[in-house]
Design an enzyme around this catalytic site. Structure first.
Site, PDB file in Angstrom:
ATOM      1  N   GLY B  52       0.829  -1.515  -0.019  1.00  0.00           N
ATOM      2  CA  GLY B  52      -0.057   0.031  -0.145  1.00  0.00           C
ATOM      3  C   GLY B  52       1.110   1.207  -0.053  1.00  0.00           C
ATOM      4  O   GLY B  52       2.055   0.988   0.249  1.00  0.00           O
ATOM      5  N   CYS B  53       0.312   2.387  -0.338  1.00  0.00           N
ATOM      6  CA  CYS B  53       1.121   3.569  -0.323  1.00  0.00           C
ATOM      7  C   CYS B  53       1.874   4.051   0.944  1.00  0.00           C
ATOM      8  O   CYS B  53       2.866   4.366   1.105  1.00  0.00           O
ATOM      9  CB  CYS B  53       0.411   4.898  -0.629  1.00  0.00           C
ATOM     10  SG  CYS B  53       0.759   5.178  -2.623  1.00  0.00           S
TER      11      CYS B  53
END
Lengths: 418, 146
Positions: B52-53
């Site tokens: 995920g970012c």
């Protein structure tokens, strides 16, 4: 209409409470607490005058521009082109034809990359120099060109403070260097780069320079003639204007020599199936119906900024930066990432034992808005051995009280996780 | 016999009902994460990483006696707590039960915003991955000759 200093009259004295009163959103609450908006590097809030201008346009002056001859289309065209003139004055470009309206900084950089590539400015083995602190918007367009044309991308290194190593720039230049593209102010570190010196070095080898000005126009006075850069890109929404609008400045002779970026209506003089004659700059690079209200809104944002002395804004933000740096440095376990001598009011930090995601999530419950993650600068974050930072970024409407709240909330958060 | 997914979800809803403000909720979630079984280092590889970012999430599946067991981890403590929460619901269950029980309880305990795709913390992707593993192991076990 000529837009000069006198258009703006005397500048306002800098009074942060009066400035805050200009921004309606600052009155709102978030999670039951007053909003403490410290995410200005992501986007800035809008003053009433910008909001009113947008609303007024749609209520009274909306029409398509450049092609009609009815009353509304003339008014809309005039307002849009007036905004272009304002942008020209704002950055002291030589002519309004050097102001191309784009969606934002990212589109501005992509336009230069695409158009120069079409012009065969880049051949296999040619080199583009960027820096280690670039935003992805000033890395990926060149990687796309690398896939297309086989160019090489070279990277100016930075030191541990987050400062560009200028002497390394000259070492990177070869006969194959075709462009230097650097950020003016780092969105992650806050570093203000010595753009003028970079341009001087590059120009001594006849290499053009593109500058990413996304984080600078709301905080520094920009004079593109003084800087000498060949291209300068910036975004409306980062300087109190609407989203979906930005400016690519380019020197007229350069832009004249470059082929169009997108094709469509408005950018032409004459069209047949055999051949089309393109319009002059800037219209050559503005295909299709533009973000008319965006341009006009940007004009209003420029008016707002110019009602102040830019130096007053900068000085105040430097005060905030110094205050925040001092306060945050005292928090045990907190380390500031990006300690350049010359910085804009942006503070990236990490706290020992706490992931930035955790920090951002908890202080959000106190109404405090910061940003966490890699800030679209993955190579830079990795250079510091991290996967993410927390970032507080200030604008002229922030206050010392808000910084106090940030510090308090951070201390509380640390206690929570012990 | 282990509790069904519906029973576990109800337990969680009851636990969260006692919690008042957001500070208490997050403290509870963080504590859940602290209690999570340590993640086996040999599986902290790209193969089991869900990116995920904002934060990193790892998920390791094991299929035993018709049930799917998970080990999970994250470098962010709140996310780790939410990983623990999701694993409490879905680990040790049959693939069919996993697939027929979407995480509705998240809304009831008020944390569904942490699992929205825009949050980019890896949790939404982890949920998808749990379902994918359930689907894969269900298909595999159906293919096995009796």
């Amino acid at each position: 209409m000529e837009i000069t200093e006198s258009t703006y009259g005397k500048t306002r004295t800098f009074d942060v409470e009066k400035i805050r009163a200009d921004f309606p959103i600052l009155k709102r609450e978030v999670n039951g607490k007053p909003l403490v908006y410290l995410d200005n590097a992501a986007t800035t809030q809008k003053p009433g005058s910008v909001i009113e201008t947008i609303s007024h346009y749609y209520k009274f002056n909306n029409a398509n521009i450049h092609r009609g001859l009815h009353f509304l289309s003339e008014v809309a065209t005039e307002e849009y082109e007036k905004a272009r003139l304002k942008a020209k004055e704002f950055i002291n470009a030589l002519s309004a034809s050097e102001i191309i309206f784009v969606r934002g900084t990212t589109e501005g950089i992509n336009l230069v990359a695409e158009s120069l590539s079409r012009k065969n400015h880049f051949n296999e083995g040619d080199e583009v120099i960027i820096s280690h602190m670039e935003h992805h918007s000033n890395i990926i367009p060149w990687q796309l060109i690398r896939e297309e044309k086989g160019i090489k991308i070279k990277v100016i290194p930075i030191n541990d403070k987050g400062e560009l190593l200028l002497d390394e720039l000259e070492k990177l230049i070869t006969k194959k260097t075709k462009l230097v593209s650097v950020v003016h102010v780092s969105n992650t570190l806050g570093t203000i780069n010595p753009v003028k010196q970079i341009v001087d070095i590059a120009h001594s080898y006849n290499i053009p320079v593109l500058v990413d000005g996304a984080q600078s126009t709301a905080h520094l006075k920009i004079d593109v003639q003084d800087l000498g850069c060949d291209f300068y890109a910036f975004s409306g929404h980062k300087m109190f204007g609407p989203t979906g609008i930005g400016v690519l400045y380019g020197k007229a002779e350069l832009l004249d020599s470059m082929p169009p970026y997108q094709g469509g209506g408005e950018m032409i003089r004459e069209v047949t199936f055999e051949k089309t004659v393109y319009n002059d700059i800037p219209h050559k690079f503005e295909a299709g119906t533009p973000n008319i209200v965006g341009g006009i809104g940007l004009g209003a944002a420029i008016d707002y900024l110019r009602s102040f002395n830019m130096e007053d804004i900068h000085n105040y933000e430097q005060e905030l930066l110094a205050y925040a740096t001092g306060l945050l440095s005292e928090i045990e376990g907190l380390r500031i990432i990006g300690t350049a001598e010359n910085k804009s009011a942006v503070i990236s930090f990490v706290i020992e034992g706490l992931h930035p995601y955790d920090i951002g999530t908890i202080i959000d419950t106190d109404g405090i808005a910061i940003r966490t993650g890699h800030h679209c600068t993955q190579p830079l974050i990795e250079r510091f051995g991290l996967t993410a930072t927390a970032r507080a970024s200030f604008a002229m409407y922030n206050t010392k009280e808000e910084i106090d709240k940030l510090a308090e909330s951070l201390i509380k958060t640390i206690k929570m996780f012990k | 016999m282990s509790d069904s997914i519906k029973e576990i979800q109800k337990q969680l809803e009851e636990e969260f009902e006692f919690l008042g403000n957001w500070e208490e909720r997050y403290k509870y979630i963080i504590d859940l994460g602290k209690e999570l079984e340590p993640y086996p280092e040999e599986f902290r590889t790209g193969k089991y990483k869900i990116s995920g970012c904002q934060s990193q999430v790892w998920l390791y599946p094991e299929f035993k006696d018709g049930k799917l067991y998970f080990k999970g981890d994250s470098d962010a403590m709140i996310v780790k707590g939410l990983v623990a929460l999701l694993l409490r619901v879905y680990s040790g269950q049959t693939p069919e039960d996993i697939l027929s029980n979407p995480p509705e309880f998240l809304k009831k305990i008020g944390i569904e915003k942490h699992l929205s795709p825009t949050r980019n913390n890896g949790l939404n992707s982890m949920l998808k991955q749990i379902r994918l593993y359930a689907l894969a192991f269900k298909t595999l076990s159906e293919k096995k000759p009796e």
